[in-house]
Design an enzyme around this catalytic site. Sequence first.
Site, PDB file in Angstrom:
ATOM      1  N   ASP A   8     -15.358 -11.466  11.601  1.00  0.00           N
ATOM      2  CA  ASP A   8     -14.297 -10.781  11.187  1.00  0.00           C
ATOM      3  C   ASP A   8     -14.287  -9.422  10.768  1.00  0.00           C
ATOM      4  O   ASP A   8     -13.777  -8.962   9.756  1.00  0.00           O
ATOM      5  CB  ASP A   8     -13.908 -11.445   9.947  1.00  0.00           C
ATOM      6  N   SER A  27       0.918  -8.183   9.655  1.00  0.00           N
ATOM      7  CA  SER A  27      -0.484  -8.657   9.200  1.00  0.00           C
ATOM      8  C   SER A  27      -0.531 -10.176   9.499  1.00  0.00           C
ATOM      9  O   SER A  27       0.597 -10.761   9.957  1.00  0.00           O
ATOM     10  CB  SER A  27      -0.340  -8.511   7.747  1.00  0.00           C
ATOM     11  N   ASP A  85     -12.421  -6.688  11.460  1.00  0.00           N
ATOM     12  CA  ASP A  85     -11.290  -5.997  12.063  1.00  0.00           C
ATOM     13  C   ASP A  85     -11.744  -4.568  12.128  1.00  0.00           C
ATOM     14  O   ASP A  85     -12.264  -4.162  11.509  1.00  0.00           O
ATOM     15  CB  ASP A  85     -10.452  -6.348  10.820  1.00  0.00           C
ATOM     16  N   THR A 104       2.059  -5.281   4.542  1.00  0.00           N
ATOM     17  CA  THR A 104       1.372  -4.663   3.511  1.00  0.00           C
ATOM     18  C   THR A 104       1.108  -3.175   3.348  1.00  0.00           C
ATOM     19  O   THR A 104       1.157  -2.524   2.249  1.00  0.00           O
ATOM     20  CB  THR A 104       0.153  -5.238   2.857  1.00  0.00           C
ATOM     21  N   TRP A 136      -2.693  -4.392  10.662  1.00  0.00           N
ATOM     22  CA  TRP A 136      -2.336  -4.806   9.275  1.00  0.00           C
ATOM     23  C   TRP A 136      -2.548  -3.344   8.440  1.00  0.00           C
ATOM     24  O   TRP A 136      -1.962  -3.425   7.386  1.00  0.00           O
ATOM     25  CB  TRP A 136      -2.864  -5.745   8.782  1.00  0.00           C
ATOM     26  N   ARG A 155       0.806  -1.204   0.117  1.00  0.00           N
ATOM     27  CA  ARG A 155       0.192   0.124   0.176  1.00  0.00           C
ATOM     28  C   ARG A 155       0.770   1.232  -0.156  1.00  0.00           C
ATOM     29  O   ARG A 155       0.178   2.304   0.008  1.00  0.00           O
ATOM     30  CB  ARG A 155      -1.002  -0.049   1.287  1.00  0.00           C
TER      31      ARG A 155
HETATM   32 CA    CA Z   1      -9.357 -10.485   9.658  1.00  0.00          CA
END
Ligand code: CA
Length: 588
Positions: free
Chosen positions: A320, A190, A322, A175, A252, A131
């Site tokens: 999930d 990550s 995040d 990343t 991450w 990124r």
């Molecule tokens: Ca995740």
Amino acid sequence: MKKLIIAGFAAALTMSTAMAEGVTEADLANDTATTTSILTNGMGRHLQRHSPLTTLNKDNIKNLLPAWAFSLGGEKQRGQEAQPIIHDGLMFVTGSYSRMYAIDVKTGKEVWQYDARLPEGILPCCDVVNRGAAIYGDKVYFGTLDARIVALDAKTGKVAWRKKLGDYKAGYSYTAAPIIVNGLVVTGNSGGEFGIVGEVQARDAETGDLVWTRPVIEGHMGTLNGNETTMTGTLNATWPGDLWKTGGGATWLGGSYDADTNTLIFGTSNPAPWNSWLRAAGKPEGTEGDNLYAASRLGIDPATGEIKWHFQTTPREGWDFDGVNEVVAYTDRTGNKRFATADRNGFFYVLNREDGKFVSATPFVKNITWAKGIDENGRPMFNEDNRPGDPSAAADGKKGETVFAVPSFLGGKNWMPMSHSPKTGNFYVPSNEWGMDIWNEPVTYKKGAAYLGSGFTIKPIFEDHIGSLKAINPDTGEIKWEYKNNAPLWAGVMTTAGGLVFTGTPEGEFLAFDDETGEKLWSFQTGSGIVGQPVTWEQDGEQYVSVMSGWGGAVPLWGGEVAKKVNYLNQGGTLWTFKLPKQLASAN
Ligand code: CA
């Protein structure tokens, strides 16, 4: 001069004690106001992604023309999610598979490229993206998929130092763009799908020497200058047994920095494993199984790595969701210093900048199923029947009850950054409207293996669109306008004082909108899907705009029925640069 620099040389450390020339802390602090360069990810460490330039505006955007395009080359395409950095006549971009390029910003010609030559056995969960880079002194920095941070000489691409962030064989990778504050290179990690432990690390930018570490899951110890400092949280307060040792919370997406309060802000991913019933038996009462500090935002002291405050978006997270999405420092319409963050869980949060305290939360996607809303303390009001079922309660003990949940685990918003315009006071949020079937299964931790305990299939929820770019008033949560897109949006957003909102689509269109009305004012077909982050700057009195084109990211890999819907999209790897020629700037 073109040089291919190959990793694996022993890093030759420069022993000079002279001050590194080039980019300074003051330059980084003034990045937003300095329109001739782009020195930070986010166009300012507050991550507003807003340019004060007005040369290019609503009246003349139709005259924006391609200036040059640069191919990343090779056989390695896949998702191109980087934001360019621009300094002293060079543009630095990172590409898929941990590559970096320096390009002559006037001609588009390559000056050098660096290929990290990744080992066999790396474990990137969600495509081989990068990124972007950071710049400080005479060096540029970026993270790699084998969980390293690399410092390169900005002029030559020669390796200055390389350091290990974590063990890639255990699922660690990186990343995000690093963030640099007061001479420290600060990175996250990550691997939240592999039972790693989320951590923030700070290194001396000149030498790469570790200064402090801050693991983000309770029970782990932080360090400063090689010595243990404080424990994160309280051991076993919100995690049962030994699960905290493989507790996830990957940092991450990197961090932001609020100069007014001298605070780094990092978000943390899902707790591991995804099956929330395995993490449920915490104490004390009322915080049972919250699993701190996963799915949270953390305010961190940049000098010591100590946690100043935390705000958990999804306690005992089980979809999930995040909590990594970027936290943007801004000032609201009445002058209050605030943070805003649009969470994977579908709610747009406003926090107080002094202490991270909850101010408000409003839904930014439709038909959210997992919570009725957010209460006055910032805690979700769960819909208990939308929690994926406990497999140990199932007849065969193998598959818990399946639920259909909105948003999908790829989120109301994923990594792709929003923009704040101080001109309009609004946020411009790239969001997605979709849901998923999700169920839980038994799982045990095994090093280097996916640690989920869940199965899932993502599905569209509307006939005509998944992607939805929204202009949101952060004071009220009101959605001022919306642009619907067939494919899921996966690119960053940028605003300008010229009244423009830029973003791109997986269908390949680079787009500019009117910041007040949402009217589409300009588009350009780039030949592959856009999942990058646009920037704008000025050079020799002309305004330029750049964006990466190259379809990929998590959607083709994890998108279930949505992935099938968009599997016709072509991959690519091209950096496009546009400019408004001087003679057309005043033309209408
Ligand atoms: Ca995740």
